[in-house]
Motif scaffolding. Structure first.
Motif, PDB file in Angstrom:
ATOM      1  N   LEU A 183       0.809  -1.220   0.000  1.00 56.28           N
ATOM      2  CA  LEU A 183       0.000   0.000   0.000  1.00 56.28           C
ATOM      3  C   LEU A 183       0.846   1.277   0.000  1.00 56.28           C
ATOM      4  N   SER A 185       0.314   3.564  -3.002  1.00 58.65           N
ATOM      5  CA  SER A 185      -1.084   3.835  -3.315  1.00 58.65           C
ATOM      6  C   SER A 185      -1.266   5.311  -3.655  1.00 58.65           C
ATOM      7  N   TRP A 238      -5.597   8.592  -1.075  1.00 62.08           N
ATOM      8  CA  TRP A 238      -6.114   7.559  -0.180  1.00 62.08           C
ATOM      9  C   TRP A 238      -5.725   7.875   1.259  1.00 62.08           C
ATOM     10  N   ILE A 289      -5.605  -4.346  -5.697  1.00 67.43           N
ATOM     11  CA  ILE A 289      -5.170  -2.979  -5.388  1.00 67.43           C
ATOM     12  C   ILE A 289      -5.189  -2.118  -6.644  1.00 67.43           C
ATOM     13  N   LYS A 341      -7.361   1.318  -7.375  1.00 65.99           N
ATOM     14  CA  LYS A 341      -6.761   2.564  -7.847  1.00 65.99           C
ATOM     15  C   LYS A 341      -7.557   3.147  -9.016  1.00 65.99           C
TER      16      LYS A 341
END
Length: 227
Positions: free
Chosen positions: A49, A52, A56, A170, A174
């Protein structure tokens, strides 16, 4: 952005220190290995993460007390359209599900069903969010981080992401997630203010700290380990 980073559990630090200075009981040593493996898995997920989107909001390692009930959250991701609760498991080996019970292969030993822990955390967090007036949907998922994990006879609707799918999941988030707004940032700050810093020991330590012969020395080692 990561607003709350993960730190090594105090209980794990203590056991690491004691393990190097005295012999732990079989139960304590097993508990130590489980803590170490769990923390390692959580850190691996944190690494995924790290890259990311900046918008977020990520909160790691949260501990709450809601209605006199403690519950812990490994990772919480807040986006504009959904709040994601991730329960990270570093299971290794082969498992199967039969009538909602989990077993190891080939020993056929029943193990604790991780879905029960996930459902408990999800229920308590949802009630907490409702109390705070949050209307953003909540989604809870098990994250199996270890590539050597395999689960058989799982249903398609199992709320879990398996090792081979984590990166794809993931990437999908996104592409499809909405950016959070100021209200979500305020929520994150409120949740951090509700987080309990002092995590109670799991109660599994069987070290006899008050043993007549070595109680004082063990207490001294524990003090030096923590302070």
């Amino acid at each position: 952005m990561i607003l709350k980073f993960r730190s090594e559990p105090e209980e794990l630090k203590l056991l690491q220190c004691l393990q190097g200075r005295m012999r732990l009981s079989p139960k304590d040593y097993s508990h130590f290995l489980n803590l170490e493996k769990g923390y390692s898995g959580e850190k691996k997920f944190d690494e995924l993460l790290e890259h990311s989107p900046k918008e977020w909001i990520i909160l790691n390692d949260l501990l709450f007390d809601y209605s006199n009930t403690l519950f812990q959250i490994d990772s919480l991701l807040i986006t504009g359209g959904c709040i994601y609760l991730f329960e990270v498991k570093n299971y290794e080996g082969d498992f199967y599900i039969e009538q909602d019970r989990w077993y190891t292969v080939p020993a056929n030993t029943e193990v604790k069903n991780p879905l029960l822990q996930l459902q408990r955390s999800e229920s308590l967090l949802r009630r907490l969010l409702q109390k705070l007036g949050v209307k953003t949907p909540l989604k809870a998922l098990l994250i199996f981080i270890n590539p050597e994990f395999q689960l058989y006879q799982a249903t398609l609707n199992l709320p879990a992401i398996f090792p081979a799918r984590i990166n794809r999941y993931i990437d999908k988030l996104k592409l499809n997630s909405q950016p959070p707004n100021k209200k979500h940032l305020m929520l994150a700050e409120k949740l951090m203010s509700l987080h309990l810093e002092d995590i109670p020991m799991a109660g599994g330590l069987n070290i006899h700290l008050m043993n007549w012969r070595r109680g004082l020395s063990v207490l001294l080692v524990a003090y030096l380990c923590l302070y």
